[in-house]
Design a protein around this motif. Structure first.
Motif, PDB file in Angstrom:
ATOM      1  N   VAL A 145     -47.800   3.060 101.322  1.00 56.98           N
ATOM      2  CA  VAL A 145     -46.343   3.063 101.137  1.00 56.98           C
ATOM      3  C   VAL A 145     -45.916   1.992 100.128  1.00 56.98           C
ATOM      4  O   VAL A 145     -45.127   2.257  99.222  1.00 56.98           O
ATOM      5  CB  VAL A 145     -45.628   2.870 102.499  1.00 56.98           C
ATOM      6  N   VAL A 146     -46.456   0.793 100.267  1.00 62.64           N
ATOM      7  CA  VAL A 146     -46.087  -0.295  99.358  1.00 62.64           C
ATOM      8  C   VAL A 146     -46.497   0.042  97.922  1.00 62.64           C
ATOM      9  O   VAL A 146     -45.812  -0.288  96.968  1.00 62.64           O
ATOM     10  CB  VAL A 146     -46.727  -1.629  99.833  1.00 62.64           C
ATOM     11  N   CYS A 154     -42.712  -3.808 102.047  1.00 58.78           N
ATOM     12  CA  CYS A 154     -43.695  -4.030 103.095  1.00 58.78           C
ATOM     13  C   CYS A 154     -43.005  -4.422 104.394  1.00 58.78           C
ATOM     14  O   CYS A 154     -43.277  -3.868 105.456  1.00 58.78           O
ATOM     15  CB  CYS A 154     -44.677  -5.119 102.657  1.00 58.78           C
ATOM     16  N   GLU A 155     -42.055  -5.361 104.283  1.00 55.82           N
ATOM     17  CA  GLU A 155     -41.360  -5.856 105.454  1.00 55.82           C
ATOM     18  C   GLU A 155     -40.523  -4.769 106.116  1.00 55.82           C
ATOM     19  O   GLU A 155     -40.624  -4.556 107.319  1.00 55.82           O
ATOM     20  CB  GLU A 155     -40.475  -7.040 105.057  1.00 55.82           C
ATOM     21  N   SER A 156     -39.720  -4.035 105.323  1.00 55.04           N
ATOM     22  CA  SER A 156     -38.878  -3.014 105.972  1.00 55.04           C
ATOM     23  C   SER A 156     -39.712  -1.881 106.548  1.00 55.04           C
ATOM     24  O   SER A 156     -39.370  -1.329 107.581  1.00 55.04           O
ATOM     25  CB  SER A 156     -37.777  -2.454 105.062  1.00 55.04           C
ATOM     26  N   PHE A 157     -40.823  -1.551 105.868  1.00 48.98           N
ATOM     27  CA  PHE A 157     -41.676  -0.481 106.408  1.00 48.98           C
ATOM     28  C   PHE A 157     -42.234  -0.899 107.765  1.00 48.98           C
ATOM     29  O   PHE A 157     -42.122  -0.153 108.748  1.00 48.98           O
ATOM     30  CB  PHE A 157     -42.811  -0.157 105.435  1.00 48.98           C
ATOM     31  N   LEU A 158     -42.797  -2.094 107.840  1.00 48.01           N
ATOM     32  CA  LEU A 158     -43.401  -2.545 109.100  1.00 48.01           C
ATOM     33  C   LEU A 158     -42.360  -2.707 110.203  1.00 48.01           C
ATOM     34  O   LEU A 158     -42.599  -2.312 111.347  1.00 48.01           O
ATOM     35  CB  LEU A 158     -44.153  -3.863 108.882  1.00 48.01           C
ATOM     36  N   VAL A 159     -41.192  -3.255 109.857  1.00 44.39           N
ATOM     37  CA  VAL A 159     -40.156  -3.490 110.873  1.00 44.39           C
ATOM     38  C   VAL A 159     -39.742  -2.161 111.518  1.00 44.39           C
ATOM     39  O   VAL A 159     -39.724  -2.025 112.746  1.00 44.39           O
ATOM     40  CB  VAL A 159     -38.938  -4.223 110.268  1.00 44.39           C
ATOM     41  N   THR A 160     -39.433  -1.159 110.692  1.00 43.29           N
ATOM     42  CA  THR A 160     -38.972   0.129 111.243  1.00 43.29           C
ATOM     43  C   THR A 160     -40.094   0.832 112.003  1.00 43.29           C
ATOM     44  O   THR A 160     -39.883   1.389 113.077  1.00 43.29           O
ATOM     45  CB  THR A 160     -38.451   1.032 110.115  1.00 43.29           C
ATOM     46  N   VAL A 192     -32.964  10.679 106.251  1.00 46.86           N
ATOM     47  CA  VAL A 192     -33.980  10.176 105.335  1.00 46.86           C
ATOM     48  C   VAL A 192     -33.833   8.670 105.197  1.00 46.86           C
ATOM     49  O   VAL A 192     -32.761   8.148 104.906  1.00 46.86           O
ATOM     50  CB  VAL A 192     -33.878  10.865 103.953  1.00 46.86           C
ATOM     51  N   SER A 193     -34.895   7.968 105.493  1.00 42.21           N
ATOM     52  CA  SER A 193     -34.861   6.518 105.435  1.00 42.21           C
ATOM     53  C   SER A 193     -36.105   6.038 104.698  1.00 42.21           C
ATOM     54  O   SER A 193     -37.205   6.098 105.217  1.00 42.21           O
ATOM     55  CB  SER A 193     -34.808   5.976 106.867  1.00 42.21           C
ATOM     56  N   THR A 194     -35.907   5.630 103.445  1.00 42.73           N
ATOM     57  CA  THR A 194     -37.051   5.156 102.672  1.00 42.73           C
ATOM     58  C   THR A 194     -36.846   3.688 102.300  1.00 42.73           C
ATOM     59  O   THR A 194     -35.725   3.246 102.111  1.00 42.73           O
ATOM     60  CB  THR A 194     -37.252   5.992 101.393  1.00 42.73           C
ATOM     61  N   VAL A 195     -37.959   2.991 102.202  1.00 39.33           N
ATOM     62  CA  VAL A 195     -37.872   1.561 101.920  1.00 39.33           C
ATOM     63  C   VAL A 195     -37.733   1.317 100.419  1.00 39.33           C
ATOM     64  O   VAL A 195     -38.170   2.126  99.609  1.00 39.33           O
ATOM     65  CB  VAL A 195     -39.097   0.798 102.470  1.00 39.33           C
ATOM     66  N   SER A 196     -37.094   0.209 100.057  1.00 39.01           N
ATOM     67  CA  SER A 196     -36.919  -0.101  98.642  1.00 39.01           C
ATOM     68  C   SER A 196     -37.026  -1.608  98.423  1.00 39.01           C
ATOM     69  O   SER A 196     -37.197  -2.373  99.364  1.00 39.01           O
ATOM     70  CB  SER A 196     -35.576   0.417  98.157  1.00 39.01           C
ATOM     71  N   GLY A 197     -36.901  -2.021  97.182  1.00 37.15           N
ATOM     72  CA  GLY A 197     -36.990  -3.441  96.862  1.00 37.15           C
ATOM     73  C   GLY A 197     -38.340  -3.775  96.247  1.00 37.15           C
ATOM     74  O   GLY A 197     -39.073  -2.877  95.838  1.00 37.15           O
ATOM     75  N   HIS A 250     -51.062  -2.164  91.628  1.00 35.36           N
ATOM     76  CA  HIS A 250     -51.094  -2.164  93.093  1.00 35.36           C
ATOM     77  C   HIS A 250     -51.336  -3.567  93.640  1.00 35.36           C
ATOM     78  O   HIS A 250     -51.938  -4.395  92.979  1.00 35.36           O
ATOM     79  CB  HIS A 250     -52.205  -1.235  93.580  1.00 35.36           C
ATOM     80  N   VAL A 251     -50.826  -3.804  94.842  1.00 35.59           N
ATOM     81  CA  VAL A 251     -51.136  -5.059  95.523  1.00 35.59           C
ATOM     82  C   VAL A 251     -51.905  -4.718  96.798  1.00 35.59           C
ATOM     83  O   VAL A 251     -51.763  -3.627  97.345  1.00 35.59           O
ATOM     84  CB  VAL A 251     -49.866  -5.866  95.905  1.00 35.59           C
ATOM     85  N   ARG A 252     -52.724  -5.645  97.227  1.00 37.01           N
ATOM     86  CA  ARG A 252     -53.493  -5.424  98.439  1.00 37.01           C
ATOM     87  C   ARG A 252     -52.724  -6.023  99.605  1.00 37.01           C
ATOM     88  O   ARG A 252     -52.397  -7.215  99.601  1.00 37.01           O
ATOM     89  CB  ARG A 252     -54.861  -6.098  98.292  1.00 37.01           C
ATOM     90  N   VAL A 253     -52.418  -5.196 100.617  1.00 38.37           N
ATOM     91  CA  VAL A 253     -51.699  -5.695 101.792  1.00 38.37           C
ATOM     92  C   VAL A 253     -52.674  -5.827 102.952  1.00 38.37           C
ATOM     93  O   VAL A 253     -53.357  -4.868 103.307  1.00 38.37           O
ATOM     94  CB  VAL A 253     -50.547  -4.747 102.204  1.00 38.37           C
ATOM     95  N   SER A 254     -52.730  -7.005 103.511  1.00 39.53           N
ATOM     96  CA  SER A 254     -53.576  -7.225 104.671  1.00 39.53           C
ATOM     97  C   SER A 254     -52.673  -7.393 105.892  1.00 39.53           C
ATOM     98  O   SER A 254     -51.715  -8.158 105.857  1.00 39.53           O
ATOM     99  CB  SER A 254     -54.414  -8.480 104.415  1.00 39.53           C
ATOM    100  N   VAL A 255     -52.940  -6.635 106.948  1.00 43.91           N
ATOM    101  CA  VAL A 255     -52.102  -6.709 108.148  1.00 43.91           C
ATOM    102  C   VAL A 255     -52.941  -7.238 109.310  1.00 43.91           C
ATOM    103  O   VAL A 255     -54.042  -6.742 109.561  1.00 43.91           O
ATOM    104  CB  VAL A 255     -51.524  -5.321 108.520  1.00 43.91           C
ATOM    105  N   ASP A 256     -52.412  -8.238 109.985  1.00 44.04           N
ATOM    106  CA  ASP A 256     -53.127  -8.798 111.137  1.00 44.04           C
ATOM    107  C   ASP A 256     -52.186  -8.835 112.339  1.00 44.04           C
ATOM    108  O   ASP A 256     -50.970  -8.864 112.192  1.00 44.04           O
ATOM    109  CB  ASP A 256     -53.629 -10.205 110.802  1.00 44.04           C
ATOM    110  N   VAL A 257     -52.760  -8.799 113.524  1.00 43.93           N
ATOM    111  CA  VAL A 257     -51.964  -8.852 114.750  1.00 43.93           C
ATOM    112  C   VAL A 257     -52.416 -10.059 115.564  1.00 43.93           C
ATOM    113  O   VAL A 257     -53.554 -10.096 116.037  1.00 43.93           O
ATOM    114  CB  VAL A 257     -52.157  -7.577 115.599  1.00 43.93           C
ATOM    115  N   GLY A 258     -51.533 -11.055 115.678  1.00 39.29           N
ATOM    116  CA  GLY A 258     -51.836 -12.236 116.485  1.00 39.29           C
ATOM    117  C   GLY A 258     -53.182 -12.861 116.187  1.00 39.29           C
ATOM    118  O   GLY A 258     -53.876 -13.309 117.088  1.00 39.29           O
ATOM    119  N   GLY A 259     -53.582 -12.856 114.906  1.00 31.97           N
ATOM    120  CA  GLY A 259     -54.840 -13.500 114.520  1.00 31.97           C
ATOM    121  C   GLY A 259     -56.091 -12.712 114.876  1.00 31.97           C
ATOM    122  O   GLY A 259     -57.203 -13.236 114.828  1.00 31.97           O
TER     123      GLY A 259
END
Lengths: 204, 77
Positions: free
Chosen positions: A118-119, A62-68, A51-56, A127-136
């Motif tokens: 997840v965030v 957001c960072e640990s979720f995306l990295v894994t 079991v691996s859940t993100v925290s902080g 809640h916060v709004r997370v926007s994800v982009d890939v190389g612009g």
């Protein structure tokens, strides 16, 4: 795989590649799943995931979720998360950008949706709004959409007739609406259902 | 890699990750991933209008790079 082949492959799977992101759950996948299960080929394995859940805080989660998550897609990806007004902005670099964008940005939309879920898992805090982009990618897409919106507005103004745009996803329509929100000469609205939903630009 | 990805995403969506059971079956038709969860977590995995489970499927298919067919199903008792 060529685009046409991919389309056919996906449609054979019961996946509509042009499906709107907000459309309800298509019933097909479950039928597919049953026929999958009935075939009963291959051994059934229990996957004992540690079991691996993100925290902080928001940014750390957001960072640990995306990295894994990205490690499981392609170790070549790197990600950077920064706090912006109204939420977080994540950018993904390196690796195969196309793989994570997907056809018409579908994979990126799925990734962004799940990152937000997840965030913002804890319902007791704002809640916060997370926007994800890939190389612009989204930046370029939004720039193109703003151009499309302004051109349609100019035409509607000049001809006095409503201009109907191509079908777009909710995120794309939002960019068009935002672009024309302050235009005194035209107004924009969405019409049509599901994958046919599109923006209509009308003279006021 | 596909199963690890699905497991990681689902663990982070639910309130009781310890109660998740994930089984896989690799058949002639491709990879079939089955998820079982605590009853109160089913809604978090499915999402409004199935949007969450459909997003999980989209990512799982991207991870498999069209090499094989992937199906993800939540089958609670």
């Amino acid at each position: 795989m060529a685009d046409n082949d991919l389309d056919k492959y996906l449609s054979d799977l019961g996946i509509d590649t042009h499906e709107d992101e907000s459309s309800p759950l298509a019933p097909t996948p479950y039928v597919e799943a049953e026929s999958f299960a009935r075939e009963d080929k291959g051994e059934r394995l229990s996957y004992d995931a540690p079991v691996s859940t993100v925290s902080g805080d928001y940014t750390e989660r957001c960072e640990s979720f995306l990295v894994t998550l990205l490690l499981n897609l392609d170790p070549g990806y790197a990600t950077e998360v920064r706090e912006v007004e109204g939420g977080l902005e994540a950018n993904i670099y390196g690796g195969d950008a196309g793989k994570i964008i997907g056809r018409g940005g579908r994979t990126l939309a799925a990734l962004e949706y799940l990152t937000n879920a997840v965030v913002n898992k804890d319902e007791s805090v704002p809640h916060v709004r997370v926007s994800v982009d890939v190389g612009g990618y989204k930046e370029r897409r939004d720039e193109r959409l703003r151009g499309v919106a302004l051109k349609a507005a100019a035409r509607a103004r000049k001809t006095g007739f409503a201009v109907e745009l191509e079908p777009m996803s909710a995120a794309e329509r939002r960019v068009v609406h935002m672009t024309l929100a302050d235009d005194a000469a035209v107004e924009s609205e969405s019409s049509g259902e599901g994958k046919n939903r599109r923006v209509v630009v009308k003279p006021r | 890699m596909v199963t690890e990805l699905v497991a990681f995403v689902v663990q982070n969506l639910v309130s009781e990750p310890e109660r998740l059971e994930i089984t896989t079956r690799e058949g002639a038709q491709g990879l079939f991933i089955e998820i079982r969860c605590a009853p109160e977590d089913a809604g978090r995995i499915i999402g409004r209008g199935g949007r969450t489970i459909n997003s999980i499927r989209t990512l799982a298919r991207a991870a498999s790079e069209g090499q094989e067919r992937v199906e993800v199903q939540l089958s609670n008792p």
